[in-house]
Design a protein around this motif. Structure first.
Motif, mmCIF file in Angstrom:
data_model
loop_
_atom_site.group_PDB
_atom_site.id
_atom_site.type_symbol
_atom_site.label_atom_id
_atom_site.label_comp_id
_atom_site.label_asym_id
_atom_site.label_seq_id
_atom_site.Cartn_x
_atom_site.Cartn_y
_atom_site.Cartn_z
ATOM 1 N N UNK A 297 0.782 -1.223 -0.080
ATOM 2 C CA UNK A 297 0.045 -0.095 0.051
ATOM 3 C C UNK A 297 0.763 1.260 0.099
ATOM 4 N N UNK A 298 2.074 1.237 0.666
ATOM 5 C CA UNK A 298 2.768 2.422 0.632
ATOM 6 C C UNK A 298 3.370 2.480 -0.798
ATOM 7 N N UNK A 299 3.822 1.424 -1.508
ATOM 8 C CA UNK A 299 4.330 1.627 -2.765
ATOM 9 C C UNK A 299 3.165 1.940 -3.834
ATOM 10 N N UNK A 300 2.071 1.580 -3.482
ATOM 11 C CA UNK A 300 0.988 1.765 -4.392
ATOM 12 C C UNK A 300 0.725 3.400 -4.532
ATOM 13 N N UNK A 301 0.822 3.793 -3.361
ATOM 14 C CA UNK A 301 0.434 5.345 -3.224
ATOM 15 C C UNK A 301 1.754 6.125 -3.844
ATOM 16 N N UNK A 302 3.052 5.385 -3.785
ATOM 17 C CA UNK A 302 4.172 6.255 -4.256
ATOM 18 C C UNK A 302 3.940 6.213 -5.816
ATOM 19 N N UNK A 303 3.417 4.932 -6.386
ATOM 20 C CA UNK A 303 3.275 4.947 -7.571
ATOM 21 C C UNK A 303 2.192 5.912 -8.233
ATOM 22 N N UNK A 304 1.122 5.908 -7.385
ATOM 23 C CA UNK A 304 0.312 6.937 -7.886
ATOM 24 C C UNK A 304 0.544 8.601 -8.154
ATOM 25 N N UNK A 305 1.720 8.652 -7.105
ATOM 26 C CA UNK A 305 2.114 9.984 -7.090
ATOM 27 C C UNK A 305 3.460 10.321 -8.010
ATOM 28 N N UNK A 306 3.833 9.167 -8.655
ATOM 29 C CA UNK A 306 5.052 9.092 -9.659
ATOM 30 C C UNK A 306 6.346 9.009 -8.535
ATOM 31 N N UNK A 307 6.246 8.481 -7.563
ATOM 32 C CA UNK A 307 7.361 8.480 -6.669
ATOM 33 C C UNK A 307 8.006 7.222 -6.757
ATOM 34 N N UNK A 308 9.418 6.933 -6.557
ATOM 35 C CA UNK A 308 10.068 5.640 -6.514
ATOM 36 C C UNK A 308 9.722 4.725 -5.314
ATOM 37 N N UNK A 309 9.612 3.413 -5.364
ATOM 38 C CA UNK A 309 9.316 2.463 -4.647
ATOM 39 C C UNK A 309 10.254 2.642 -3.345
ATOM 40 N N UNK A 310 9.886 2.226 -2.224
ATOM 41 C CA UNK A 310 10.781 2.167 -1.140
ATOM 42 C C UNK A 310 11.936 1.164 -1.428
ATOM 43 N N UNK A 311 13.197 1.431 -1.065
ATOM 44 C CA UNK A 311 14.302 0.351 -1.203
ATOM 45 C C UNK A 311 14.464 0.009 0.418
ATOM 46 N N UNK A 312 14.182 -1.561 0.245
ATOM 47 C CA UNK A 312 14.109 -2.035 1.650
ATOM 48 C C UNK A 312 15.462 -3.051 1.790
ATOM 49 N N UNK A 313 16.440 -2.596 2.759
ATOM 50 C CA UNK A 313 17.756 -3.385 2.572
ATOM 51 C C UNK A 313 17.364 -4.516 3.661
ATOM 52 N N UNK A 314 17.967 -5.698 3.529
ATOM 53 C CA UNK A 314 17.807 -6.992 4.383
ATOM 54 C C UNK A 314 18.722 -6.614 5.702
ATOM 55 N N UNK A 315 18.227 -7.444 6.902
ATOM 56 C CA UNK A 315 18.967 -7.555 7.844
ATOM 57 C C UNK A 315 19.825 -8.816 7.792
ATOM 58 N N UNK A 316 20.956 -8.753 8.442
ATOM 59 C CA UNK A 316 21.714 -9.847 8.364
ATOM 60 C C UNK A 316 21.382 -11.272 8.923
ATOM 61 N N UNK A 317 21.741 -12.557 8.270
ATOM 62 C CA UNK A 317 21.042 -13.598 8.606
ATOM 63 C C UNK A 317 21.263 -13.686 10.296
ATOM 64 N N UNK A 318 22.623 -13.078 10.849
ATOM 65 C CA UNK A 318 22.776 -13.399 12.237
ATOM 66 C C UNK A 318 21.896 -12.616 13.196
ATOM 67 N N UNK A 319 21.129 -11.683 12.515
ATOM 68 C CA UNK A 319 20.234 -10.716 13.298
ATOM 69 C C UNK A 319 18.919 -11.369 13.379
ATOM 70 N N UNK A 320 18.658 -12.225 12.220
ATOM 71 C CA UNK A 320 17.129 -12.892 12.373
ATOM 72 C C UNK A 320 17.304 -14.286 12.396
ATOM 73 N N UNK A 321 18.537 -15.127 12.824
ATOM 74 C CA UNK A 321 18.546 -16.350 13.193
ATOM 75 C C UNK A 321 17.622 -16.847 14.004
ATOM 76 N N UNK A 322 17.516 -16.094 15.214
ATOM 77 C CA UNK A 322 16.585 -16.590 16.006
ATOM 78 C C UNK A 322 15.261 -16.384 15.988
ATOM 79 N N UNK A 323 14.674 -15.675 14.840
ATOM 80 C CA UNK A 323 13.371 -15.190 14.458
ATOM 81 C C UNK A 323 12.958 -16.047 13.338
ATOM 82 N N UNK A 324 13.501 -16.990 12.854
ATOM 83 C CA UNK A 324 13.392 -17.611 11.540
ATOM 84 C C UNK A 324 11.900 -18.370 11.555
#
Length: 240
Positions: free
Chosen positions: A63-90
């Protein structure tokens, strides 16, 4: 003479140090591109979570990106977290997959229905805007994110007991099986390939849901189908 020049240069630098704190006299900071910040009217807290690589529901991000599309704005660039940060949340990450997969499958169908009644001029405008919104201002940042995703994947694979160093071809085959092509390369959508891209995306989400058993309403039925699938696999292995 050279020492006089050095001393004068040093003193000039010392005298000008206070100018660092004077607005307009210091080196201007590089502006943050729109794909890396919350825009006017957006939920700043939600955007900040996405930009930190934290999970937000697929529907909220879309929905965030759809609104950006409608306004002619770029989609969000979403960086990944490292595996070490997410290992216990898989396990939590995987539990969230059902809702996210279902949403994207449903959304693909909505887009297909919408584009089916659009004329050629409308489709061209849609493709033009999708390509524009998909293109980041900093290609190097996109490259870094791709490399970070590759690092996450290999860390996960090794930590899960696989040995890509002994048979990387097998790993490549597994990757291609799990991630079949979904049409065009992002940024090169056209009225001729857009429908096929959406069909491929919908089919892939349906396949992932079936693989995980997310499409089954009753646990007993899901269990039976898994047993049947395992039996077929054993028969196949015995025949090759």
């Amino acid at each position: 003479a050279i020492w006089i020049c050095i001393i004068i240069s040093f003193l000039a630098g010392v005298v000008n140090i206070p100018l660092i704190w004077v607005k307009g006299c210091n080196v201007p900071t590089k502006p943050v591109p729109p794909e890396r910040k919350a825009l006017k009217g957006e939920d700043a807290e939600l955007v900040e979570k996405a930009l930190k690589g934290e999970w937000i529901p697929a529907q909220d991000l879309e929905e965030l990106n759809e609104a950006r599309f409608e306004r002619g704005q770029p989609y969000l660039i979403v960086p990944p977290r490292s595996y070490g940060e997410e290992k216990d949340k898989l396990a939590l990450l995987r539990r969230r997959a059902r809702k996210d997969f279902l949403y994207h499958k449903k959304k693909s169908r909505e887009y297909l229905a919408k584009f089916a009644i659009a004329d050629e001029e409308e489709l061209e405008a849609i493709c033009r805007q999708v390509n524009q919104s998909s293109t980041a201002n900093d290609p190097e940042e996109v490259k870094n994110i791709h490399e970070a995703m590759g690092k996450w994947f290999i860390d996960y694979v090794v930590d899960s007991g696989y040995s890509p160093q002994t048979d990387n071809v097998l790993m490549k085959q597994a990757i291609m099986t799990t991630f079949p092509p979904v049409g065009s390369v992002p940024g090169s959508y056209t009225p001729e390939n857009l429908e096929q891209v959406l069909l491929d995306v919908e089919k892939n989400y349906a396949r992932l849901m079936e693989l995980e058993g997310f499409d089954e309403e009753k646990k007993g039925r899901a269990t039976f189908q898994r047993v049947l699938a395992n039996a077929r696999s054993v028969i196949y292995q015995q025949n090759i």
